[in-house]
Design a protein around this motif. Sequence first.
Motif, PDB file in Angstrom:
ATOM      1  N   GLN A  82      34.575  45.187  71.595  1.00  0.00           N
ATOM      2  CA  GLN A  82      35.078  43.835  71.356  1.00  0.00           C
ATOM      3  C   GLN A  82      36.339  43.553  72.183  1.00  0.00           C
TER       4      GLN A  82
ATOM      5  N   ASP B  94      43.392  46.747  68.316  1.00  0.00           N
ATOM      6  CA  ASP B  94      42.239  45.842  68.313  1.00  0.00           C
ATOM      7  C   ASP B  94      42.678  44.396  68.483  1.00  0.00           C
TER       8      ASP B  94
ATOM      9  N   TYR C 100      28.770  49.776  64.463  1.00  0.00           N
ATOM     10  CA  TYR C 100      29.977  50.495  64.860  1.00  0.00           C
ATOM     11  C   TYR C 100      30.873  50.796  63.657  1.00  0.00           C
TER      12      TYR C 100
ATOM     13  N   GLU D 222      32.539  58.955  61.174  1.00  0.00           N
ATOM     14  CA  GLU D 222      33.297  59.847  62.062  1.00  0.00           C
ATOM     15  C   GLU D 222      34.674  60.154  61.478  1.00  0.00           C
TER      16      GLU D 222
ATOM     17  N   PRO E 285      36.550  50.855  72.309  1.00  0.00           N
ATOM     18  CA  PRO E 285      35.296  51.535  71.962  1.00  0.00           C
ATOM     19  C   PRO E 285      34.373  50.644  71.126  1.00  0.00           C
ATOM     20  N   SER E 286      34.960  49.702  70.424  1.00  0.00           N
ATOM     21  CA  SER E 286      34.155  48.774  69.629  1.00  0.00           C
ATOM     22  C   SER E 286      33.355  47.842  70.520  1.00  0.00           C
TER      23      SER E 286
ATOM     24  N   ASP F 115      40.030  50.537  59.807  1.00  0.00           N
ATOM     25  CA  ASP F 115      38.918  49.915  60.523  1.00  0.00           C
ATOM     26  C   ASP F 115      39.405  49.059  61.687  1.00  0.00           C
TER      27      ASP F 115
ATOM     28  N   SER G  60      26.803  45.546  64.430  1.00  0.00           N
ATOM     29  CA  SER G  60      26.411  46.454  65.514  1.00  0.00           C
ATOM     30  C   SER G  60      26.233  47.891  65.040  1.00  0.00           C
TER      31      SER G  60
ATOM     32  N   ALA H 155      31.409  44.318  63.983  1.00  0.00           N
ATOM     33  CA  ALA H 155      31.302  45.787  63.955  1.00  0.00           C
ATOM     34  C   ALA H 155      30.270  46.232  62.924  1.00  0.00           C
TER      35      ALA H 155
ATOM     36  N   GLN I  97      29.480  53.713  61.659  1.00  0.00           N
ATOM     37  CA  GLN I  97      29.550  54.928  62.479  1.00  0.00           C
ATOM     38  C   GLN I  97      30.985  55.452  62.544  1.00  0.00           C
ATOM     39  N   ARG I  98      31.927  54.521  62.712  1.00  0.00           N
ATOM     40  CA  ARG I  98      33.332  54.927  62.807  1.00  0.00           C
ATOM     41  C   ARG I  98      33.839  55.468  61.475  1.00  0.00           C
TER      42      ARG I  98
END
Lengths: 327, 327
Positions: free
Chosen positions: A233, A197, A267, A274, A230-231, A171, A265, A262, A270-271
Amino acid sequence: MPAPRLSAAAFVEGLLAGQRGVLSRAITLVESTLSADQALGQEVLQAVLPHTGRSLRVGITGVPGVGKSTFIEALGRHVVENLGKKLAVLAVDPSSQRGGGSILGDKTRMPWLSAHPAVFVRPSPAGNSLGGVTRATREALLLCEAAGHDVIFVETVGVGQSETAVHGLVDFFLLLLLAGAGDELQGLKRGIMEMADTLCITKADQANEQAARRARVDYQSALHLFPPAPSGQVVPVLLTSAVTGAGLPETWATIETYAAAAQASGYFAQRRAEQQLQWFEEAVQQALAAQFYGRAGVRGALLSVRAAVAAGQLTPWAAAERLLGAG
Amino acid sequence: MPAPRLSAAAFVEGLLAGQRGVLSRAITLVESTLSADQALGQEVLQAVLPHTGRSLRVGITGVPGVGKSTFIEALGRHVVENLGKKLAVLAVDPSSQRGGGSILGDKTRMPWLSAHPAVFVRPSPAGNSLGGVTRATREALLLCEAAGHDVIFVETVGVGQSETAVHGLVDFFLLLLLAGAGDELQGLKRGIMEMADTLCITKADQANEQAARRARVDYQSALHLFPPAPSGQVVPVLLTSAVTGAGLPETWATIETYAAAAQASGYFAQRRAEQQLQWFEEAVQQALAAQFYGRAGVRGALLSVRAAVAAGQLTPWAAAERLLGAG
């Protein structure tokens, strides 16, 4: 005398009860190349699947010499001792051979974590194929989650293809760097900086501290010139010291803040979805490739076809057709 | 009335004679989805293979608004008019639909190049799969080389997965950036910065010039914090203006210097050979996937299996096994 073979139900029961011995044996099962082990391993994984997914998965990378082991030992200790988390530390290192220098093979690298009952430390699975090593680590990660580990560190070596693989199973991705950019960057895989990140500058203590502060300013400026993550942040640059403990609570707080944002939002979910689909597609692809390259005709033709491609005698597509014909 | 169908021998003869009409039709052939066209296309490709590989292949990317068309028009004009090169401009844009807004569909974008007899401009092949579009562009590139084009620009949009694909088919990768990092970075794909062999700051003229100079200093500092390029060569940051022509000869000189050093070190040939093998492996993988996903049972099961993975009801590996069973 080896331990008696457990049934799938016994594995599931032991895992959900958080028994370390069972967890360890379950991981051995999914790492095994024996088809009976694999079938049992898959049965166990499928049964515990509803109990997975609740950990925070953190990838940690950096070149040798950056102080990865001591950083993980110190950050892990903070997370376990001060925050009461149950931690697992896994590794992806396709070059490692069990017993022959795996990046996590030596428990003396992380003595505190290795000795703590709430921590499960597992070296990289052996194997030469990144796909195989990655799959085993993904499965181990799910098993650790089923056993109640709510923080998982996935360590990787920072110099090869394995970072991309690890990025696809966590993550949050943490890149460790030394102050005084230069020599250590030589070993770092290009492209890895943009996966991070958060950057942590390690060994920011004593004589190194001034250099580390300057490096932080430099990296912060550089990151402004980068496309955003892409986050959405910001990518912070933190100063840390495994010796003094400086920056470790901040590092963990950064990870938790990131995860909370995340999650809010969407994200995060979703991640994860994916990633699951990506693992699935890779699993299909690997199975198809294994079937194909396992055929005697294909194995027999492969070397000469590859040589013809490399020598420019055969187009890549004509070569592929020839190999498919040989299957 | 369509032109009469050419034989493979006629295609080869026309290509090697550098006939633009034949080149154009040969590319249409390899882009075709009809199996008869494809077979003929492959026969032609295989026949001209010994006459390929002699161009300098340059990837050019940047977000919309960076001035990609005018940059390519101006750099291309320099290369053709001043250096006497024979240029081809190709594109990879999986989102484009022929006639519906392809990034190279409009010849008014590059009027000088489009009108010049030594230049061949071809829009991105249509198609929704990156693999298919990439393959068609690779094949077009080889056909252009056979037709004597000694410089090939491969344009891409800078915002998706296509840059990685283009990086895998060129010798040199150029990233165009605007001064005043910020907004334009929003659209740029993360990771692309670290693929670049050179950064060109565009529109470095008039009121923009000071900002462009500052941006160059910033990017140069930032690049020092990056791992070095696999080529071992420094990544320069250049100021360019398609309006005044500033920086364009320097850009081309940088590319030629890079290529000469890479040729001397052996990196150039090594990378070409690696790319060929990579194309081959992808071709095999794509063929296996096409066979597999083309089966009725697989197509029928795919949606529900994917949904179960995304919902966390099925492990990725159990899902793969189920799908393989459905084939």
